[in-house]
Design a protein around this motif. Sequence first.
Motif, PDB file in Angstrom:
ATOM      1  N   PHE A 122       0.846  -1.191   0.000  1.00  0.00           N
ATOM      2  CA  PHE A 122       0.000   0.000   0.000  1.00  0.00           C
ATOM      3  C   PHE A 122       0.881   1.241   0.000  1.00  0.00           C
ATOM      4  N   GLU A 123       0.379   2.321  -0.575  1.00  0.00           N
ATOM      5  CA  GLU A 123       1.098   3.599  -0.546  1.00  0.00           C
ATOM      6  C   GLU A 123       0.697   4.354   0.724  1.00  0.00           C
ATOM      7  N   PRO A 124       1.624   4.505   1.685  1.00  0.00           N
ATOM      8  CA  PRO A 124       1.298   5.267   2.889  1.00  0.00           C
ATOM      9  C   PRO A 124       1.509   6.761   2.682  1.00  0.00           C
ATOM     10  N   HIS A 176       8.918   9.530   4.309  1.00  0.00           N
ATOM     11  CA  HIS A 176       8.898  10.198   3.004  1.00  0.00           C
ATOM     12  C   HIS A 176       9.984   9.651   2.076  1.00  0.00           C
ATOM     13  N   ARG A 177      11.133   9.375   2.614  1.00  0.00           N
ATOM     14  CA  ARG A 177      12.254   8.933   1.788  1.00  0.00           C
ATOM     15  C   ARG A 177      12.134   7.478   1.351  1.00  0.00           C
ATOM     16  N   TYR A 178      11.651   6.606   2.245  1.00  0.00           N
ATOM     17  CA  TYR A 178      11.732   5.169   1.986  1.00  0.00           C
ATOM     18  C   TYR A 178      10.405   4.444   1.809  1.00  0.00           C
ATOM     19  N   MET A 179       9.303   5.035   2.292  1.00  0.00           N
ATOM     20  CA  MET A 179       8.074   4.244   2.344  1.00  0.00           C
ATOM     21  C   MET A 179       6.902   4.847   1.581  1.00  0.00           C
ATOM     22  N   GLY A 180       6.745   6.146   1.657  1.00  0.00           N
ATOM     23  CA  GLY A 180       5.574   6.775   1.067  1.00  0.00           C
ATOM     24  C   GLY A 180       5.768   8.263   0.938  1.00  0.00           C
ATOM     25  N   ARG A 181       4.763   9.009   1.397  1.00  0.00           N
ATOM     26  CA  ARG A 181       4.851  10.461   1.299  1.00  0.00           C
ATOM     27  C   ARG A 181       4.376  11.104   2.596  1.00  0.00           C
TER      28      ARG A 181
END
Length: 186
Positions: free
Chosen positions: A144-146, A169-174
């Motif tokens: 999923f996009e977190p 923000h850098r590694y998982m989503g925004r």
Amino acid sequence: MQNPRTALILVDVINSFFEPGQPNHYPGVEDVLEPMRALREAARRSGAIVVHAAERHRPDFDDFEWRKLPVHHIDGANDAAFFADFAPQGRNETVVWKRRFSAFFATDLALFLTEQGVSRLVIAGVKTNVCIRATAQDAFANGFEPVVPREATNSNRPHLAEASLEDIHRYMGRVVPLAEAVDMLS
């Protein structure tokens, strides 16, 4: 990419954090209440799914968390109850009881969201460096996009909250401004 189906995950909006005098309350936690209400209202207006992910433990049974943390959030206790107007309402809202930091760990959240066709999650609540980070990381690990609205989460450890937001923000989503997250839910 087509417009992704977005759900709102409200993490630990329970008395323990938001009611003064409770064990996990901290100064400034109330700053996230109005941003979370704005997100919730946008989701309710559009019919987006709202998941209330709240920590809850069984009374009279041992829990591995007690080796690191004091006993807390026992089923039926006041500290485990939903805070103020944050109890689930309506047909597009559901509850996921969690026993660890992540709303995904040992729950059926990933299965539920997949069955509903959700691909993007707006994640709000407390604490940024603990349950929000763990939930965002597991959201990403489950495909999923977190998305974390900056104004809708905080911590009593601001330096760790900032580091967590940077990692998310850098590694998982925004990590986005509140208005952008509201638009995603509208």
